[in-house]
Design an enzyme around this catalytic site. Structure first.
Site, PDB file in Angstrom:
ATOM      1  N   ARG A 184      50.819  -9.920   8.581  1.00 48.38           N
ATOM      2  CA  ARG A 184      50.950  -9.146   9.818  1.00 48.38           C
ATOM      3  C   ARG A 184      52.332  -9.376  10.424  1.00 48.38           C
ATOM      4  NH1 ARG A 184      46.893  -9.170  15.048  1.00 48.38           N
ATOM      5  NH2 ARG A 184      47.252 -11.423  14.973  1.00 48.38           N
ATOM      6  N   ASP A 473      45.146 -16.703  21.496  1.00 43.80           N
ATOM      7  CA  ASP A 473      46.467 -16.314  21.032  1.00 43.80           C
ATOM      8  C   ASP A 473      47.098 -15.430  22.091  1.00 43.80           C
ATOM      9  OD1 ASP A 473      45.332 -13.792  20.744  1.00 43.80           O
ATOM     10  OD2 ASP A 473      45.470 -13.750  18.563  1.00 43.80           O
TER      11      ASP A 473
END
Length: 560
Positions: A184, A473
């Protein structure tokens, strides 16, 4: 270019100019010295990244400007709808390319940053897929960006190992037992301030994708005959429209042609983690149809995107306490129902989202609660037609595996399951008020705690952080600070105390939290952290009159 990073990529022979200008670009690597950087930042690799920048930076900027105009339109109208100009795509009978063997069975995917220990643990975890994350689970220090690429190369070459400070050794299992890597890169909005072309920062997306593809696409294909889990595969974050997916598709086409990689080798799964993208799922898959692998229900960023886009659209859009919004909430259930139906109609995988609960190897009670909650979440996703889902910890792989095994059996996926037949309307996707729940002081306090603690860790180079037995996150930090902004600017009254959410109250909670952290950790440990900077940044992105699109944008200059 800094002398320790190698010569200018403009010296690479035989590379034709990619942009309209024929002048050789002035390339500057301004980052601090990173061990083994010369193996990643070779002249050829940097030239490849520079080529992406020169070919596509103009379009990236146009799309970022389009985001602002679309947000202004949402603010004016207070609503969204499916695009009338693409109705024929939604109605059409088409499918994406068949998934390669490595991406047929995705029932369990583990996510995490690309530090050396995580690389080994994730590949060894027993998950089918490892999302190697340069985005929300990584604090993009230059050290993390470059060393992450080194670690992936070492993993593919079978030469990676790690020894902890306690002396525990970590090594890879045999290749056949390892997870398939899906990288990613960063979203379109983030610059890489350590790599400049003619004084302009290169997009973090071009750096992450470009370096990985340049170094590993051919390597992975060469391994393909003996290792069916090899290929250049990607997750695409923060996509807001099919036009942004089109840009990615053109980047893939360009990159494959540049390196002589067959067209369609790249496969990408798009995270549907913005409210605008939820209205363009068909169109996004259509743009990427030669390279598409599926869509993912990126639930946490999705909540953030709703708050961000409808932050001033009135009471109907006020998000209650984060922990009270579940995937069973009507607007979230509609979003996942639409995702499954769209993917399976188009022959693509539908991948579920992250359950943020993390197990504990020290506290049996916490561990049991986490396992129970994750099992319920994965049972729901498997039962609703998803082909796989995410976990954040190796101990959760067997839990998710059991949930999907119970539904899939020996089948690699359930693309033949069309999902619930109930149609999904624009009103369904925007029915935030239907979630119920309330806004409480306890919820406000939790938002301060999570946001503050995460930002401090991020400033120290940590992108995935366990806080209160939850894996946090950047996405969950974004929810925390955006909810605070929304509650304050909409005059929310907290249901458990009767207080009004105000900037003064938030500042009081921040000060109290800092004092408690100092008392818990001691003066020395507290001073060694970056709490003062974290508090200033948190108050900036949560309390400023002008809403920052992403908290990472004002935070980037504070990183090394």
């Amino acid at each position: 270019m800094a002398a320790d990073q190698g010569p200018s990529p403009s010296l690479r022979p035989g590379v034709p100019p990619i942009a309209s200008s024929t002048a050789a670009p002035v390339v500057t690597v301004a980052g601090p010295r990173v061990h083994r950087a010369e193996e990643v930042l070779t002249p050829e690799a940097v030239a490849f990244v520079v080529g992406l920048h020169r070919a596509f930076e103009g379009r990236r900027q146009e799309l970022l400007a389009r985001r602002k105009s679309r947000r202004a339109e949402i603010a004016r109208t207070g609503t969204l709808d499916f695009l009338p100009e693409t109705a024929d795509i939604r109605a059409g009978d088409w499918k994406v390319a068949e998934a390669p063997r490595a991406l047929q069975d995705r029932r369990v995917e583990i996510t995490g940053p690309t530090d050396r220990k995580m690389v080994i643990n994730a590949l060894n975890s027993g998950a089918k897929i490892w999302l190697a994350d340069f985005e929300d689970a990584t604090s993009p220090t230059w050290e993390n960006v470059v060393s992450g690429q080194v670690n992936l190369i070492d993993a593919f070459e079978g030469r990676i190992d790690f020894t902890s400070t306690a002396g525990k050794a970590y090594t890879l299992k045999p290749a056949a037992e390892l997870a398939t890597v899906v990288v990613r890169p960063r979203g379109w909005h983030l610059d890489e301030n350590h790599l400049l072309v003619d004084g302009v920062p290169v997009a973090g997306a071009f750096v992450d994708f470009g370096l990985y593809f340049f170094h590993n696409a051919a390597r992975l294909l060469a391994k393909g005959a003996e290792d069916p889990n090899s290929g250049p595969y990607f997750y695409l974050p923060k996509t807001e429209s099919h036009l942004e997916a089109r840009l990615w598709n053109d980047v893939f086409t360009h990159a494959q042609a540049e390196l002589g990689i067959p067209h369609g080798t790249v496969r990408a799964t798009v995270l549907i983690e913005t409210i605008t993208a939820a209205f363009e799922m068909d169109e996004i898959l259509h743009e990427l149809r030669d390279h598409a692998a599926g869509l993912n229900a990126g639930r946490w960023d999705y909540l953030f995107s709703i708050v961000k886009n409808f932050r001033d659209a009135g009471e109907h859009y006020i998000l209650p306490d984060r922990n009270s919004v579940t995937m069973a909430s009507p607007f979230m259930a509609a979003y996942t129902r639409l995702l499954v139906r769209t993917c399976h109609r188009r022959g693509a995988h539908a991948i579920g989202g992250m359950a943020a609960f993390i197990p504990s190897r020290r506290d049996p009670e916490v561990n049991a609660a986490a396992l129970e909650k994750v099992k319920a979440d994965k049972d729901r996703e498997a039962g609703n037609g998803f082909d796989g889902s995410w976990v954040a910890h190796p101990d959760l792989v067997p839990v998710a595996q059991a949930s999907f095994d119970a539904v899939l059996g020996e089948r690699p996926n359930q693309k033949d399951n069309p999902g619930p037949a109930e149609p999904v309307t624009a009103a369904d996707l925007l029915d935030i008020a239907g979630a119920g729940g309330t806004c409480t002081r306890a919820g406000l306090h939790n938002a301060v705690q999570v946001g503050l603690r995460y930002i401090e860790a991020w400033l120290r180079g940590l992108g995935a952080v366990g806080i209160f037995n939850m894996m946090e996150d950047a996405a969950t930090a974004e929810i925390s600070r955006s909810q605070i902004w929304q509650w304050i600017h909409n005059g929310v009254v907290l249901s458990d105390t009767g207080e009004k959410a105000t900037a003064e109250l938030v500042r009081t909670l921040v000060a109290t939290e800092l004092a408690e952290l100092r008392a818990e950790s001691g003066d020395q440990a507290y001073q060694a952290g970056r709490w003062r900077e974290a508090a200033q940044l948190f108050e900036q992105v949560a309390l400023a009159e002008e809403f920052a699109d992403f908290l990472t944008l004002p935070a980037l200059p504070l990183l090394g």
